[in-house]
Design an enzyme around this catalytic site. Structure first.
Site, PDB file in Angstrom:
ATOM      1  N   ASN A   1      11.819   2.033  -7.117  1.00  0.00           N
ATOM      2  CA  ASN A   1      11.784   2.379  -8.538  1.00  0.00           C
ATOM      3  C   ASN A   1      10.412   1.982  -9.080  1.00  0.00           C
ATOM      4  OD1 ASN A   1      12.134   2.692 -11.267  1.00  0.00           O
ATOM      5  ND2 ASN A   1      13.600   1.009 -11.497  1.00  0.00           N
ATOM      6  N   TRP A   2       9.539   2.983  -9.239  1.00  0.00           N
ATOM      7  CA  TRP A   2       8.154   2.696  -9.644  1.00  0.00           C
ATOM      8  C   TRP A   2       8.075   2.254 -11.107  1.00  0.00           C
ATOM      9  CZ3 TRP A   2       4.204   6.753  -7.331  1.00  0.00           C
ATOM     10  CH2 TRP A   2       4.377   6.819  -5.940  1.00  0.00           C
ATOM     11  N   LYS A   3       9.137   2.473 -11.849  1.00  0.00           N
ATOM     12  CA  LYS A   3       9.149   2.179 -13.302  1.00  0.00           C
ATOM     13  C   LYS A   3       7.954   2.886 -13.968  1.00  0.00           C
ATOM     14  CE  LYS A   3      11.500  -2.101 -12.363  1.00  0.00           C
ATOM     15  NZ  LYS A   3      12.009  -3.338 -12.873  1.00  0.00           N
TER      16      LYS A   3
ATOM     17  N   HIS B   1      20.193   2.054 -15.293  1.00  0.00           N
ATOM     18  CA  HIS B   1      19.334   0.896 -14.984  1.00  0.00           C
ATOM     19  C   HIS B   1      19.372  -0.089 -16.145  1.00  0.00           C
ATOM     20  CE1 HIS B   1      15.815  -1.548 -14.126  1.00  0.00           C
ATOM     21  NE2 HIS B   1      15.932  -1.135 -12.876  1.00  0.00           N
TER      22      HIS B   1
ATOM     23  N   GLU C   1      17.190  -1.796 -17.549  1.00  0.00           N
ATOM     24  CA  GLU C   1      16.148  -1.656 -18.583  1.00  0.00           C
ATOM     25  C   GLU C   1      16.511  -0.558 -19.570  1.00  0.00           C
ATOM     26  OE1 GLU C   1      12.887  -1.437 -15.820  1.00  0.00           O
ATOM     27  OE2 GLU C   1      13.238  -3.542 -15.319  1.00  0.00           O
TER      28      GLU C   1
ATOM     29  N   GLU D   1      22.696  -4.668  -9.541  1.00  0.00           N
ATOM     30  CA  GLU D   1      21.431  -5.280  -9.930  1.00  0.00           C
ATOM     31  C   GLU D   1      21.698  -6.332 -11.005  1.00  0.00           C
ATOM     32  OE1 GLU D   1      17.887  -2.635  -8.899  1.00  0.00           O
ATOM     33  OE2 GLU D   1      18.482  -2.137 -10.921  1.00  0.00           O
TER      34      GLU D   1
ATOM     35  N   GLY E   1      12.954  -8.308 -11.681  1.00  0.00           N
ATOM     36  CA  GLY E   1      11.579  -8.600 -12.101  1.00  0.00           C
ATOM     37  C   GLY E   1      11.334 -10.063 -12.408  1.00  0.00           C
TER      38      GLY E   1
ATOM     39  N   SER F   1      14.561  -8.326  -7.402  1.00  0.00           N
ATOM     40  CA  SER F   1      13.535  -9.113  -6.706  1.00  0.00           C
ATOM     41  C   SER F   1      13.704  -9.084  -5.189  1.00  0.00           C
ATOM     42  CB  SER F   1      13.509 -10.554  -7.236  1.00  0.00           C
ATOM     43  OG  SER F   1      13.150 -10.563  -8.610  1.00  0.00           O
TER      44      SER F   1
ATOM     45  N   GLY G   1      12.025  -2.760  -7.113  1.00  0.00           N
ATOM     46  CA  GLY G   1      11.069  -2.540  -8.196  1.00  0.00           C
ATOM     47  C   GLY G   1       9.677  -2.993  -7.767  1.00  0.00           C
ATOM     48  N   GLY G   2       9.325  -4.224  -8.123  1.00  0.00           N
ATOM     49  CA  GLY G   2       7.956  -4.713  -7.913  1.00  0.00           C
ATOM     50  C   GLY G   2       7.428  -4.500  -6.501  1.00  0.00           C
TER      51      GLY G   2
HETATM   52  C1  PEP Z   1      14.582  -2.560 -10.338  1.00  0.00           C
HETATM   53  O1  PEP Z   1      13.757  -2.157 -11.131  1.00  0.00           O
HETATM   54  O2  PEP Z   1      15.583  -1.876 -10.126  1.00  0.00           O
HETATM   55  C2  PEP Z   1      14.346  -3.838  -9.658  1.00  0.00           C
HETATM   56  C3  PEP Z   1      15.284  -4.282  -8.867  1.00  0.00           C
HETATM   57  O3  PEP Z   1      13.157  -4.468  -9.887  1.00  0.00           O
HETATM   58  P1  PEP Z   1      12.573  -5.744  -9.072  1.00  0.00           P
HETATM   59  O4  PEP Z   1      12.709  -5.437  -7.616  1.00  0.00           O
HETATM   60  O5  PEP Z   1      11.154  -5.866  -9.511  1.00  0.00           O
HETATM   61  O6  PEP Z   1      13.399  -6.922  -9.465  1.00  0.00           O
END
Ligand code: PEP
Length: 252
Positions: free
Chosen positions: A9-11, A95, A97, A165, A171, A211, A232-233
């Site tokens: 997930n590039w966000k 998601h 966010e 999640e 994040g 994470s 994500g990251g």
């Molecule tokens: C996400 O955006 O779905 C996510 C899990 O982010 P991260 O891996 O950065 O926690």
């Protein structure tokens, strides 16, 4: 046997040039072995140009969001038909966010799931509790409500992937322990069995997200009900994303 899925997930990251560089890095290091499904979910503006970069590979393309109508006067929104035409196989819905920053609620998510599936785009449906909810021992009640408000027996389970999640892990650098993740995943699979039956729930993929990094992916993937990761990251660098794909392949 469930094939693991690793989705990046590039966000709201990467211009087209940056996206092309990242895709080139993933392609250079990715050895397709058929064991893992690999998916990248860039921002809307990169979908179509990156779909052409992915031609001839087994790397799939997904979107991070969709609107709940096929077309019409909805300024600024993107329909599932447009996602399909841009090359998307999947869309992320629910998601945290979008739930917590953009205020998306169950009724909207319910509609998004159905309109995406009707347009031929499979759904990665996210659910997870906040830290406050976990500390109040409400994790199962929260994810159960999130599950039932958007999914049901009118949805084809073969076209849905769940992503657990925990909000406190997204994040933040905090990750659920394998035991914490496994417990929620097993709970969700039991809920899925109640709605769709045993065969469908046995085949349902449940990703962990929060994470996930190269150094914790392997221990999470060994959990019997963890079928991959929503990343994500760590998906913003080809090396770390590919290491997570590798951990998923090793878990098979
Ligand atoms: C996400 O955006 O779905 C996510 C899990 O982010 P991260 O891996 O950065 O926690």
């Amino acid at each position: 046997m469930r094939k693991p899925l690793v989705a990046g997930n590039w966000k709201m990251h990467n211009t087209l040039e940056e996206g092309r560089t990242l895709i080139a890095g993933i392609k250079a290091g990715h050895v397709p072995d058929g064991k893992v499904e690999v998916l990248v979910c860039p921002p809307f503006t990169l979908l179509y140009p990156l779909s052409t970069e992915l031609e001839g590979t087994d790397i799939k393309l997904g979107a991070q969001n969709v609107y709940c109508e096929e077309k019409g006067a909805f300024t600024g929104e993107i329909s599932p038909v447009m996602l399909k035409a841009a090359g998307c196989s999947y869309v992320i819905i629910g998601h945290s966010e979008r739930r917590h920053v953009l205020g998306e609620l169950g009724d909207l998510l319910h509609r998004k799931v159905r309109v995406a599936l009707a347009a031929g785009v499979d759904v990665i449906y996210c659910l997870g509790e906040t830290l406050e909810q976990r500390e109040a021992h409400r994790t199962e009640a929260v994810v159960e409500q999130q599950f039932t408000e958007a999914l049901g027996d009118d949805v084809d389970p073969r076209r849905v992937v769940l992503a657990y999640e925990p909000v406190w892990a997204i994040g933040t650098g905090l990750t659920a322990t394998p035991e914490q993740a496994q417990a929620v995943h097993a709970f969700l699979r039991a809920k899925a069995m109640g709605i769709w039956g045993r065969e469908a729930s046995d085949n349902l993929r449940i990703l962990y997200g929060g994470s996930v990094k190269a150094d914790n992916a392997a221990s999470l993937m060994t959990c019997p009900d963890v079928d991959g990761a929503l990343v994500g990251g760590a998906c913003l660098r080809a090396e770390s994303f590919l290491a997570i794909v590798g951990a998923a392949a090793d878990s098979v």
